[in-house]
Design a protein around this motif. Structure first.
Motif, PDB file in Angstrom:
ATOM      1  N   ALA A 117       0.832  -1.209   0.000  1.00 41.47           N
ATOM      2  CA  ALA A 117       0.000   0.000   0.000  1.00 41.47           C
ATOM      3  C   ALA A 117       0.865   1.256   0.000  1.00 41.47           C
ATOM      4  O   ALA A 117       0.600   2.203  -0.751  1.00 41.47           O
ATOM      5  CB  ALA A 117      -0.937  -0.014   1.203  1.00 41.47           C
ATOM      6  N   GLU A 118       1.898   1.273   0.830  1.00 39.59           N
ATOM      7  CA  GLU A 118       2.785   2.434   0.879  1.00 39.59           C
ATOM      8  C   GLU A 118       3.481   2.654  -0.463  1.00 39.59           C
ATOM      9  O   GLU A 118       3.636   3.792  -0.916  1.00 39.59           O
ATOM     10  CB  GLU A 118       3.824   2.274   1.988  1.00 39.59           C
ATOM     11  CG  GLU A 118       4.698   3.495   2.146  1.00 39.59           C
ATOM     12  CD  GLU A 118       5.672   3.394   3.312  1.00 39.59           C
ATOM     13  OE1 GLU A 118       6.644   4.167   3.313  1.00 39.59           O
ATOM     14  OE2 GLU A 118       5.472   2.564   4.210  1.00 39.59           O
ATOM     15  N   ALA A 119       3.869   1.560  -1.114  1.00 40.02           N
ATOM     16  CA  ALA A 119       4.505   1.679  -2.433  1.00 40.02           C
ATOM     17  C   ALA A 119       3.551   2.334  -3.423  1.00 40.02           C
ATOM     18  O   ALA A 119       3.965   3.200  -4.211  1.00 40.02           O
ATOM     19  CB  ALA A 119       4.931   0.306  -2.938  1.00 40.02           C
ATOM     20  N   SER A 152       4.459  -5.222 -10.870  1.00 41.70           N
ATOM     21  CA  SER A 152       5.284  -4.022 -10.709  1.00 41.70           C
ATOM     22  C   SER A 152       5.960  -3.933  -9.347  1.00 41.70           C
ATOM     23  O   SER A 152       6.988  -3.275  -9.217  1.00 41.70           O
ATOM     24  CB  SER A 152       4.440  -2.766 -10.952  1.00 41.70           C
ATOM     25  OG  SER A 152       3.400  -2.676  -9.995  1.00 41.70           O
ATOM     26  N   TRP A 153       5.412  -4.593  -8.344  1.00 39.46           N
ATOM     27  CA  TRP A 153       6.011  -4.484  -7.008  1.00 39.46           C
ATOM     28  C   TRP A 153       7.415  -5.073  -6.943  1.00 39.46           C
ATOM     29  O   TRP A 153       8.225  -4.654  -6.126  1.00 39.46           O
ATOM     30  CB  TRP A 153       5.135  -5.133  -5.945  1.00 39.46           C
ATOM     31  CG  TRP A 153       3.835  -4.411  -5.739  1.00 39.46           C
ATOM     32  CD1 TRP A 153       3.638  -3.057  -5.716  1.00 39.46           C
ATOM     33  CD2 TRP A 153       2.562  -4.990  -5.551  1.00 39.46           C
ATOM     34  NE1 TRP A 153       2.310  -2.766  -5.515  1.00 39.46           N
ATOM     35  CE2 TRP A 153       1.619  -3.946  -5.411  1.00 39.46           C
ATOM     36  CE3 TRP A 153       2.107  -6.302  -5.482  1.00 39.46           C
ATOM     37  CZ2 TRP A 153       0.270  -4.162  -5.191  1.00 39.46           C
ATOM     38  CZ3 TRP A 153       0.756  -6.521  -5.267  1.00 39.46           C
ATOM     39  CH2 TRP A 153      -0.139  -5.467  -5.130  1.00 39.46           C
ATOM     40  N   ILE A 154       7.737  -6.030  -7.807  1.00 34.01           N
ATOM     41  CA  ILE A 154       9.091  -6.601  -7.737  1.00 34.01           C
ATOM     42  C   ILE A 154      10.144  -5.595  -8.184  1.00 34.01           C
ATOM     43  O   ILE A 154      11.319  -5.760  -7.872  1.00 34.01           O
ATOM     44  CB  ILE A 154       9.221  -7.937  -8.497  1.00 34.01           C
ATOM     45  CG1 ILE A 154       9.166  -7.750 -10.006  1.00 34.01           C
ATOM     46  CG2 ILE A 154       8.211  -8.956  -8.026  1.00 34.01           C
ATOM     47  CD1 ILE A 154       9.528  -8.998 -10.805  1.00 34.01           C
ATOM     48  N   PHE A 155       9.715  -4.551  -8.909  1.00 39.15           N
ATOM     49  CA  PHE A 155      10.637  -3.519  -9.381  1.00 39.15           C
ATOM     50  C   PHE A 155      10.518  -2.217  -8.592  1.00 39.15           C
ATOM     51  O   PHE A 155      11.311  -1.300  -8.790  1.00 39.15           O
ATOM     52  CB  PHE A 155      10.384  -3.218 -10.866  1.00 39.15           C
ATOM     53  CG  PHE A 155      10.525  -4.423 -11.740  1.00 39.15           C
ATOM     54  CD1 PHE A 155      11.767  -4.999 -11.966  1.00 39.15           C
ATOM     55  CD2 PHE A 155       9.413  -5.003 -12.328  1.00 39.15           C
ATOM     56  CE1 PHE A 155      11.895  -6.122 -12.772  1.00 39.15           C
ATOM     57  CE2 PHE A 155       9.531  -6.123 -13.135  1.00 39.15           C
ATOM     58  CZ  PHE A 155      10.776  -6.686 -13.347  1.00 39.15           C
ATOM     59  N   ASN A 156       9.544  -2.117  -7.724  1.00 41.49           N
ATOM     60  CA  ASN A 156       9.264  -0.880  -7.005  1.00 41.49           C
ATOM     61  C   ASN A 156      10.354  -0.613  -5.961  1.00 41.49           C
ATOM     62  O   ASN A 156      10.634  -1.471  -5.111  1.00 41.49           O
ATOM     63  CB  ASN A 156       7.885  -0.984  -6.347  1.00 41.49           C
ATOM     64  CG  ASN A 156       7.478   0.283  -5.655  1.00 41.49           C
ATOM     65  OD1 ASN A 156       8.021   0.627  -4.610  1.00 41.49           O
ATOM     66  ND2 ASN A 156       6.530   0.977  -6.251  1.00 41.49           N
ATOM     67  N   GLU A 157      10.947   0.571  -6.021  1.00 41.53           N
ATOM     68  CA  GLU A 157      12.051   0.914  -5.104  1.00 41.53           C
ATOM     69  C   GLU A 157      11.612   0.907  -3.638  1.00 41.53           C
ATOM     70  O   GLU A 157      12.389   0.525  -2.760  1.00 41.53           O
ATOM     71  CB  GLU A 157      12.663   2.268  -5.469  1.00 41.53           C
ATOM     72  CG  GLU A 157      13.452   2.237  -6.775  1.00 41.53           C
ATOM     73  CD  GLU A 157      14.587   1.211  -6.780  1.00 41.53           C
ATOM     74  OE1 GLU A 157      15.315   1.092  -5.775  1.00 41.53           O
ATOM     75  OE2 GLU A 157      14.721   0.511  -7.809  1.00 41.53           O
ATOM     76  N   ASN A 158      10.385   1.334  -3.364  1.00 41.72           N
ATOM     77  CA  ASN A 158       9.896   1.317  -1.979  1.00 41.72           C
ATOM     78  C   ASN A 158       9.781  -0.106  -1.451  1.00 41.72           C
ATOM     79  O   ASN A 158      10.116  -0.378  -0.293  1.00 41.72           O
ATOM     80  CB  ASN A 158       8.550   2.036  -1.884  1.00 41.72           C
ATOM     81  CG  ASN A 158       8.678   3.504  -2.192  1.00 41.72           C
ATOM     82  OD1 ASN A 158       9.438   4.216  -1.551  1.00 41.72           O
ATOM     83  ND2 ASN A 158       7.955   3.971  -3.201  1.00 41.72           N
ATOM     84  N   VAL A 159       9.314  -1.026  -2.291  1.00 41.41           N
ATOM     85  CA  VAL A 159       9.220  -2.427  -1.879  1.00 41.41           C
ATOM     86  C   VAL A 159      10.622  -3.003  -1.706  1.00 41.41           C
ATOM     87  O   VAL A 159      10.911  -3.677  -0.708  1.00 41.41           O
ATOM     88  CB  VAL A 159       8.397  -3.245  -2.901  1.00 41.41           C
ATOM     89  CG1 VAL A 159       8.405  -4.726  -2.540  1.00 41.41           C
ATOM     90  CG2 VAL A 159       6.962  -2.721  -2.986  1.00 41.41           C
ATOM     91  N   LYS A 160      11.509  -2.708  -2.653  1.00 40.83           N
ATOM     92  CA  LYS A 160      12.888  -3.195  -2.536  1.00 40.83           C
ATOM     93  C   LYS A 160      13.539  -2.695  -1.237  1.00 40.83           C
ATOM     94  O   LYS A 160      14.224  -3.460  -0.549  1.00 40.83           O
ATOM     95  CB  LYS A 160      13.712  -2.738  -3.736  1.00 40.83           C
ATOM     96  CG  LYS A 160      13.379  -3.446  -5.024  1.00 40.83           C
ATOM     97  CD  LYS A 160      14.269  -2.903  -6.138  1.00 40.83           C
ATOM     98  CE  LYS A 160      14.151  -3.693  -7.397  1.00 40.83           C
ATOM     99  NZ  LYS A 160      15.128  -3.257  -8.411  1.00 40.83           N
TER     100      LYS A 160
END
Length: 182
Positions: free
Chosen positions: A63-65, A135-143
């Motif tokens: 959610a934050e991402a 897209s979450w696997i590439f999201n900087e916030n998730v990383k």
């Protein structure tokens, strides 16, 4: 179900329910992932298991991402609910190690093989799963939430649980459409 039958009939299942794998079954799943092809014996993976409150944490990460990406409320809510589609989610991360003969791509592929092996081990023990990426696997916030180093990459989220529906039929494909010989 023998191994070949399982491989030929594998099908991701989007609807999963309790119970999730645990104990020896979960250990078998992890051990299957640890047996992925591993050129140079680099063990270029790590697994982060979310269940119970961990699913709430993963929900907050997604959610934050989306919030930081400027997504609308519908997408943010979808992100919040995504981890709750299964009682367990294993995030599989390629942890790239510098090596002159084993490039980062090969290490990413090795981590991908770990996901497949883990899903097959779950299926072999009566559980089901779905490998999700997006897209979450590439999201900087998730990383950042998973403390990835510069060359590391999330290769997928393996949703695991008990089947909540009958699997769809496996589409039949003609191998001749995909194979050529030199």
């Amino acid at each position: 179900m023998d191994a070949l039958e399982m491989l030929l009939n594998r099908r991701s299942m989007a609807k999963l329910k309790e119970p999730a794998p645990h104990g020896e079954v979960l250990e078998n799943i992890i051990q299957a992932g640890l047996r992925a092809p591993d050129h140079g014996l680099l063990t270029p993976w790590r697994f982060v298991i979310a269940q119970g409150e961990g699913l709430d944490t993963l929900s907050a990460i997604f959610a934050e991402a989306e919030i930081k990406s400027g997504s609308d409320e519908v997408i943010v809510n979808k992100a919040k609910n995504a981890p709750k589609r299964a009682p367990m989610v294993i995030t599989v991360i390629a942890t790239v190690k510098p090596h002159e003969k084993v490039p980062a791509l090969e290490q990413h592929l090795s981590a991908g093989c770990a996901v497949q092996a883990m899903q097959m081990a779950a299926l072999a023990q009566g559980f089901q799963g779905m490998w999700r990426s997006g897209s979450w696997i590439f999201n900087e916030n998730v990383k950042n939430a998973f403390h990835l180093e510069q060359n590391d990459q999330i290769v997928g989220f393996l949703y695991l649980g008990s089947p909540a529906m009958k699997p769809l039929d496996v589409p039949q494909r003609n191998s001749q459409d995909f194979v050529s010989y030199l």
